[in-house]
Motif scaffolding. Structure first.
Motif, PDB file in Angstrom:
ATOM      1  N   LYS A 760      10.497  39.791  52.307  1.00 28.76           N
ATOM      2  CA  LYS A 760      11.841  39.971  51.746  1.00 28.76           C
ATOM      3  C   LYS A 760      12.953  39.598  52.728  1.00 28.76           C
ATOM      4  O   LYS A 760      13.903  38.929  52.373  1.00 28.76           O
ATOM      5  N   GLN A 761      12.869  40.060  53.994  1.00 31.25           N
ATOM      6  CA  GLN A 761      13.992  39.864  54.896  1.00 31.25           C
ATOM      7  C   GLN A 761      13.523  39.869  56.340  1.00 31.25           C
ATOM      8  O   GLN A 761      12.406  40.302  56.645  1.00 31.25           O
ATOM      9  N   MET A 762      14.385  39.358  57.217  1.00 29.20           N
ATOM     10  CA  MET A 762      14.166  39.377  58.652  1.00 29.20           C
ATOM     11  C   MET A 762      15.476  39.790  59.314  1.00 29.20           C
ATOM     12  O   MET A 762      16.559  39.584  58.763  1.00 29.20           O
ATOM     13  N   THR A 763      15.371  40.353  60.503  1.00 23.70           N
ATOM     14  CA  THR A 763      16.590  40.706  61.237  1.00 23.70           C
ATOM     15  C   THR A 763      17.289  39.421  61.669  1.00 23.70           C
ATOM     16  O   THR A 763      16.646  38.381  61.852  1.00 23.70           O
ATOM     17  N   PRO A 764      18.605  39.475  61.845  1.00 26.79           N
ATOM     18  CA  PRO A 764      19.329  38.266  62.292  1.00 26.79           C
ATOM     19  C   PRO A 764      18.777  37.723  63.607  1.00 26.79           C
ATOM     20  O   PRO A 764      18.690  36.501  63.783  1.00 26.79           O
ATOM     21  N   GLU A 765      18.403  38.629  64.501  1.00 30.02           N
ATOM     22  CA  GLU A 765      17.874  38.157  65.785  1.00 30.02           C
ATOM     23  C   GLU A 765      16.551  37.415  65.589  1.00 30.02           C
ATOM     24  O   GLU A 765      16.320  36.354  66.201  1.00 30.02           O
ATOM     25  N   MET A 766      15.665  37.973  64.748  1.00 24.90           N
ATOM     26  CA  MET A 766      14.387  37.333  64.502  1.00 24.90           C
ATOM     27  C   MET A 766      14.583  35.997  63.782  1.00 24.90           C
ATOM     28  O   MET A 766      13.904  35.002  64.077  1.00 24.90           O
ATOM     29  N   THR A 767      15.554  35.944  62.855  1.00 27.85           N
ATOM     30  CA  THR A 767      15.829  34.698  62.134  1.00 27.85           C
ATOM     31  C   THR A 767      16.284  33.617  63.101  1.00 27.85           C
ATOM     32  O   THR A 767      15.819  32.470  63.052  1.00 27.85           O
ATOM     33  N   ALA A 768      17.202  33.956  63.995  1.00 24.53           N
ATOM     34  CA  ALA A 768      17.720  32.970  64.951  1.00 24.53           C
ATOM     35  C   ALA A 768      16.613  32.501  65.892  1.00 24.53           C
ATOM     36  O   ALA A 768      16.482  31.304  66.175  1.00 24.53           O
ATOM     37  N   GLY A 769      15.805  33.425  66.375  1.00 22.65           N
ATOM     38  CA  GLY A 769      14.727  33.052  67.287  1.00 22.65           C
ATOM     39  C   GLY A 769      13.700  32.163  66.611  1.00 22.65           C
ATOM     40  O   GLY A 769      13.215  31.182  67.195  1.00 22.65           O
TER      41      GLY A 769
END
Length: 886
Positions: A760-769
């Motif tokens: 469903k979703q990922m944290t912004p930090e995980m998405t950027a990495g």
């Protein structure tokens, strides 16, 4: 006056008495012999089998003795015997005796404490009852309470004593076990080495003690009393299948699959599959027992293979392919492929599509000369056609009038079908078409998956199922038809023939014209001459009448015959017909040879063999090979009204039903003409050199894609790889067919889900990495829609924005970790190789500074990120500067 003789009581009858006594003894001996030998032939079989089994056991014992006498085993046994003798010697020593006495002493003390504790608990429970009783009576007794508390304390003391005593007993038992365990361990080790020999010895003794007696199976559910095991003693046993062992002493063929857990004799018996007379154990008229072959009173003689396979239908009626019944399965496929149901009403084939092309508008497709030649000899034009011959050539020396009548009938039918109107208006062929360009399109567009064309260089046919010969042979089509019709047909095949299996292929107008030119040019210089007199008076009426007689509409759509009934007899129950219900004409005159099987075989091989002056037969000749005739006869014999109780038929679960229906549809739509599945099919793949441009494998498709997406894709195929010249065609599947395909692939993957949960979703930090990891791994270099300067078309991969709706998360994770394992021909690099090939968890990572260098965590993050991507986000990732991930 008669001379008076001696009184009867004074006569000497000893000689007569002796003669009659001897006669009685002889008769009695003959009766006993007849009863015990002549009428009990199975006794000899059992004795012979016992002797055979003894000989096999003795041979095995000799081998086992030789093994045990081998140097390695003997030295091992000698050491065990020496150690065992030493261990046993300790059992007679003082130390063992003292340990044994200590164990018995401590056990006795523990038993005494246990017994005392049992009595003490009973007294405590009685005191507790008296104390509580005083409450219910409105007065509390201090004496009862005090007595209960005192006894409870004594119980607790005794429990501690028992625990301590048990501990002493266990210690004594452990000291004793040091001696006994050593002996037991050595005896067990020795028994393992000699176990096979000891088992053979016990088995030999059991055989020697085995009684000679009737052995029968009584199965009330089936109404079966089956004595076959009386002679067939090894039928359900392994080890009696050596070539030198003959029946009735052999193990059942394919024992594990046919009997075993699937059909245990105790539940199914023998005659339910093999027919015959289960209680019968002797021959007729003093002849040897021969399973009814020499007994005319056996209504249902025993069936041998392959005809015993016909009984499989009793419980497996709705299964397309029955394991261990190859001839029956072949016959069923043959029956379907030849569309025998088009003329014969048959259960299981009620609404099957017509297998022949529509004849409406055939004048736009084929020339009159070709039609007449085709009707006269279909296999002479196309050797592998399924079209039977309704007008087989006459043998030499036949009546010339018969030959003329045959030619007149062919001409009449030709004239009639040329008048059938079509539904499409055919335009002229494109004048600028190029046949040479059409050769490339023939391969690139997948035509070679179903059709053969001599003008196109294709690899030899090596698939036993002939997937690439699924569609009509197109060689010499130019002698038959017209380019304009082919060009129009390629636009929308179903407009010409609603029941066609030909899909709609994505083609440009130029590609259609080039393909039509290629096909129509092959054989165009050798047309078939048109018959004379096609416009003769009364010819159309005669042709229409002949079509009704021969039942051409059973395989072909024909205007005016849409609701015509089948022209041939119903086949349901055909296997139950007796010879008296069949007409042997003047062909089989020997009464002994007038059997169902002889009639059926000849009818299939030569359908009009039984014709005579009174019986005019019109069944066309399918021109089958001997093996196919046998397979068809086996399948026809299975049409019997022989029901079994409801508990016996096999009931397919959801996964099994999906596999069953899917396998039929895979064949019906020739999916393996283009795709490879479990090493089968993939003919088109063999003519496309670059693996990156080949149709994908279907192996593991259900584990790869989401069911909902697959259903929608099969209904209306999307473009997944726009750079490929070959596209998935549109078969115009019904909802039921698309669902069946989806269930089939899902079932093959062992899955039973309909909806797949995606991340469903990922944290912004995980998405950027993860986005930076994408840039580092250059994922979008191949997962794009156009090739770059360093990327070939065949290196491109599907748009990753499709992942969310298309792929299963579990498959994506496994694919990222090891792409070559799931797709051997993929060009996807292995970014996370195994450090140890035998350890699937030993992934190595090229991204040591991201997520602590945890390879599996990185794979999980990449997998989750794919389900968040949209088309705009993939472009954004492509525009990023390449940098190392966090």
């Amino acid at each position: 006056m008669a001379k008076p003789g001696r009184p009867a009581e004074e006569r000497d009858l000893s000689a007569w008495f002796m003669v009659s006594s001897l006669a009685l003894v002889v008769v009695l001996a003959l009766v006993v012999y007849d009863e015990t030998v002549t009428r009990r032939p199975w006794k000899k079989y059992q004795r012979d089998f016992n002797a055979l089994e003894i000989s096999l056991i003795d041979a095995a014992l000799a081998e086992e003795k030789e093994r045990l006498q081998s140097e390695s085993v003997k030295s091992r046994l000698d050491k065990i015997d020496a150690d065992l003798a030493e261990a046993r010697s300790h059992l007679s020593g003082e130390e063992y005796g003292q340990a044994k006495r200590d164990f018995h002493h401590e056990s006795l003390l523990a038993d005494k404490v246990q017994q005392s504790l049992i009595f003490m608990r009973s007294e405590r429970d009685e005191a507790f009852y008296q104390w509580k009783k005083s409450f219910r009576e409105g007065r509390e007794s201090p004496e009862a309470k005090k007595r209960y508390q005192s006894l409870d304390e004594e119980v607790m003391i005794d429990e501690e004593k028992l625990a301590a005593q048990k501990e002493k007993r266990d210690e004594a038992e452990a000291r004793l076990a040091k001696f006994t365990d050593a002996v037991y361990k050595l005896e067990s080790e020795r028994a393992k080495i000699t176990a096979h020999r000891d088992g053979l010895v016990r088995r030999r003794a059991a055989v020697l003690d085995r009684r000679v007696e009737i052995r029968q199976l009584v199965i009330p559910d089936l109404g079966v009393v089956d004595r076959c095991p009386t002679c067939h003693a090894a039928i359900n046993r392994k080890g009696f299948d050596a070539p030198e062992i003959k029946n009735p002493f052999r193990s059942h063929p394919e024992l594990a699959d046919i009997l075993g857990k699937n059909h245990p004799p105790e539940r199914f018996g023998c005659v339910v599959c093999h027919q015959g007379q289960g209680p019968q154990t002797k021959g007729v008229g003093r002849r040897p027992f021969n399973h009814g072959r020499n007994d005319p009173y056996w209504v249902r003689p025993m069936l041998e293979r392959p005809y015993a396979e016909t009984s499989c239908v009793k419980c497996h009626r709705n299964e397309w392919e029955i394991k261990c019944a190859p001839t029956l399965t072949r016959g069923k496929r043959l029956f379907a492929n030849l569309a025998c149901y088009g003329c014969h009403l048959t259960s299981g084939f009620p609404k099957t599509k017509r297998i022949g092309p529509s004849l409406n508008g055939v004048m736009d497709k084929a020339s009159p000369g070709w039609i007449a030649a085709w009707l006269g000899d279909p296999r002479g034009i196309r050797p592998r056609t399924r079209m039977p011959n309704s007008w087989p050539p006459l043998e030499g020396g036949a009546d010339p009038a018969a030959g003329a009548a045959r030619d007149d009938e062919i001409k009449a039918v030709t004239a009639f079908i040329l008048t059938l109107p079509g539904s499409e208006k055919i335009k002229e062929a494109s004048p600028a078409a190029d046949a040479e360009t059409g050769k490339r399109s023939f391969i690139e567009k997948g035509c070679a998956g179903c059709h053969r064309l001599e003008a196109v260089d294709l690899p030899p046919v090596d698939d036993p199922d002939m997937y690439e010969d699924y569609g009509p042979e197109l060689t010499k089509f130019g002698s038959k038809g017209y380019a304009a019709w082919i060009e129009a047909y390629l636009v929308n095949p179903r407009a010409f023939y609603p029941e066609t299996r030909m899909p709609t292929v994505t083609l440009t107008g130029e590609e259609r014209a080039d393909l039509a030119s290629l096909v129509a040019s092959d054989g165009a210089d050798d047309p078939y001459p048109a018959p004379d007199g096609l416009d003769e008076g009364g010819l159309l009426e005669k042709g229409e009448r002949l079509v009704g007689i021969f039942g051409c509409f059973g395989c072909h759509e024909m205007k005016g015959f849409e609701n015509s009934p089948r022209v041939a007899p119903e086949l349901n129950g055909f296997g139950d017909k007796g010879p008296e219900m069949l007409s042997f004409g003047d062909t089989i005159l020997d009464h002994q040879k007038q059997t169902w099987l002889n009639w059926t075989r000849l009818k299939i091989a030569s359908p009009r063999a039984f014709a005579n002056e009174r019986e005019v037969l019109v069944m066309p000749d399918p021109e089958l090979e001997k093996e196919d005739v046998e397979a068809a006869a086996v399948y026809l014999m299975s049409f019997r009204n022989d029901p079994v109780p409801a508990a016996y038929p096999r009931r397919l679960d959801k996964i099994q039903r999906g596999k069953e229906t899917g396998e039929r549809l895979i064949r019906e739509y020739n999916c393996l003409g283009c795709h490879l599945q479990d090493g089968k099919g993939g003919h088109v793949r063999r003519v496309i050199g670059d693996p990156g441009l080949r149709p994908p494998e279907l192996t593991g498709e259900g584990a790869k894609v989401q069911p909902e997406w697959l259903f929608q894709f099969l209904k209306k195929p999307d473009v997944l790889r726009p750079w490929m010249t070959m596209r998935m065609p549109d078969f115009s599947l019904t909802d039921d067919e698309a669902l069946a395909f989806t269930q089939y692939f899902t079932a093959l993957a062992g899955k039973d889900d309909v909806f797949v949960q995606v991340p469903k979703q990922m944290t912004p930090e995980m998405t950027a990495g993860t986005a930076r990891a994408f840039a580092t791994l250059k994922c979008l270099q191949c997962h794009q829609l156009t090739a770059g300067p360093d990327v070939k078309l065949s290196d491109l991969a599907p748009d990753m924005a499709l992942t969310r709706d298309r792929l299963r998360p579990s498959w994506i994770k496994d694919f990222i970790a090891d792409p070559q394992y799931l797709m051997p021909e993929t060009k996807m690099p292995t970014f996370f190789p195994l450090e140890d090939d035998d350890d699937p968890d030993s992934l190595m990572t090229p991204l040591a500074d991201w997520l602590g260098g945890d390879a599996w965590a990185q794979v999980e993050a990449i997998k989750d990120y794919l389900y968040l991507l949209k088309s705009s986000e993939t472009v954004a990732v492509m525009d990023r500067q390449t940098a190392g991930p966090d």
